[in-house]
Design a protein around this motif. Structure first.
Motif, PDB file in Angstrom:
ATOM      1  N   SER A  50      27.804 -18.944  18.669  1.00 35.81           N
ATOM      2  CA  SER A  50      27.610 -19.705  19.901  1.00 35.81           C
ATOM      3  C   SER A  50      28.233 -18.910  21.046  1.00 35.81           C
ATOM      4  O   SER A  50      28.982 -17.946  20.822  1.00 35.81           O
ATOM      5  CB  SER A  50      28.290 -21.071  19.793  1.00 35.81           C
ATOM      6  N   ALA A  51      27.962 -19.333  22.252  1.00 36.97           N
ATOM      7  CA  ALA A  51      28.577 -18.669  23.408  1.00 36.97           C
ATOM      8  C   ALA A  51      30.094 -18.805  23.356  1.00 36.97           C
ATOM      9  O   ALA A  51      30.824 -17.843  23.632  1.00 36.97           O
ATOM     10  CB  ALA A  51      28.028 -19.250  24.712  1.00 36.97           C
ATOM     11  N   ASP A  52      30.582 -19.978  22.973  1.00 28.60           N
ATOM     12  CA  ASP A  52      32.035 -20.185  22.866  1.00 28.60           C
ATOM     13  C   ASP A  52      32.653 -19.283  21.805  1.00 28.60           C
ATOM     14  O   ASP A  52      33.720 -18.709  22.004  1.00 28.60           O
ATOM     15  CB  ASP A  52      32.360 -21.645  22.568  1.00 28.60           C
ATOM     16  N   GLU A  53      31.985 -19.184  20.647  1.00 27.65           N
ATOM     17  CA  GLU A  53      32.490 -18.296  19.604  1.00 27.65           C
ATOM     18  C   GLU A  53      32.484 -16.845  20.067  1.00 27.65           C
ATOM     19  O   GLU A  53      33.422 -16.097  19.789  1.00 27.65           O
ATOM     20  CB  GLU A  53      31.640 -18.431  18.333  1.00 27.65           C
ATOM     21  N   THR A  54      31.435 -16.457  20.762  1.00 27.54           N
ATOM     22  CA  THR A  54      31.346 -15.086  21.266  1.00 27.54           C
ATOM     23  C   THR A  54      32.475 -14.800  22.239  1.00 27.54           C
ATOM     24  O   THR A  54      33.115 -13.746  22.177  1.00 27.54           O
ATOM     25  CB  THR A  54      29.983 -14.849  21.942  1.00 27.54           C
ATOM     26  N   GLN A  55      32.741 -15.736  23.114  1.00 25.03           N
ATOM     27  CA  GLN A  55      33.838 -15.590  24.072  1.00 25.03           C
ATOM     28  C   GLN A  55      35.159 -15.377  23.336  1.00 25.03           C
ATOM     29  O   GLN A  55      35.926 -14.471  23.651  1.00 25.03           O
ATOM     30  CB  GLN A  55      33.928 -16.821  24.965  1.00 25.03           C
ATOM     31  N   THR A  56      35.403 -16.199  22.334  1.00 28.62           N
ATOM     32  CA  THR A  56      36.642 -16.093  21.562  1.00 28.62           C
ATOM     33  C   THR A  56      36.700 -14.766  20.815  1.00 28.62           C
ATOM     34  O   THR A  56      37.743 -14.101  20.794  1.00 28.62           O
ATOM     35  CB  THR A  56      36.752 -17.271  20.576  1.00 28.62           C
ATOM     36  N   LEU A  57      35.605 -14.367  20.189  1.00 25.71           N
ATOM     37  CA  LEU A  57      35.589 -13.108  19.443  1.00 25.71           C
ATOM     38  C   LEU A  57      35.874 -11.909  20.347  1.00 25.71           C
ATOM     39  O   LEU A  57      36.631 -11.008  19.961  1.00 25.71           O
ATOM     40  CB  LEU A  57      34.248 -12.928  18.733  1.00 25.71           C
ATOM     41  N   LEU A  58      35.288 -11.885  21.523  1.00 30.85           N
ATOM     42  CA  LEU A  58      35.551 -10.772  22.447  1.00 30.85           C
ATOM     43  C   LEU A  58      37.030 -10.689  22.794  1.00 30.85           C
ATOM     44  O   LEU A  58      37.617  -9.607  22.814  1.00 30.85           O
ATOM     45  CB  LEU A  58      34.715 -10.928  23.719  1.00 30.85           C
TER      46      LEU A  58
END
Length: 131
Positions: A50-58
């Protein structure tokens, strides 16, 4: 049963690009720990996020300049492996080689933990949070 329009061929996670796949292939078999890291990178690259997961992963991968990201952990590992006090394999080397390895490990730690190095991943994460 209707299909969800999100699950179309055009919305599929693409395969690894040649650069990332090539690096992962070259690293195969070096050490079981490296193979685990390779597997984790491959999973992160090919999994749907998800966009939220991507944000966290970055942020977690390289975007925290406070030293709480994977890049910082790798920097500390490099320094540890390059130091005879924390890597017994280096203790039989001549002292000048031990010190040279340690100096380069400390330089790697210093450079890899430079807040500027984390800035772009942090900015990428922040750009996603503003959606």
């Amino acid at each position: 049963m209707t299909t969800n329009p999100v699950h179309t061929a055009g919305n599929a996670v693409p395969p690894l690009d040649d650069d990332l796949a090539g690096v992962l292939d070259v690293l195969a078999g070096v050490h079981p720990g490296i193979d685990l890291i390779r597997s984790g990178i491959r999973l992160l690259a090919l999994d749907r996020h998800s966009a939220d997961e991507t944000q966290t992963l970055l942020a977690v991968l390289a975007g925290y300049s406070d030293g709480t990201d994977v890049l910082t952990a790798l920097a500390h590992l490099v320094a540890r492996l390059a130091t005879a006090d924390t890597n017994p394999a280096l203790r039989n080397l001549p002292l000048d080689q031990q010190k040279a390895a340690q100096l380069h490990g400390e330089a790697a730690l210093y450079n890899l933990t430079d807040p500027d190095l984390h800035q772009h991943a942090s900015e990428a994460s922040a750009a996603i949070s503003s959606h």
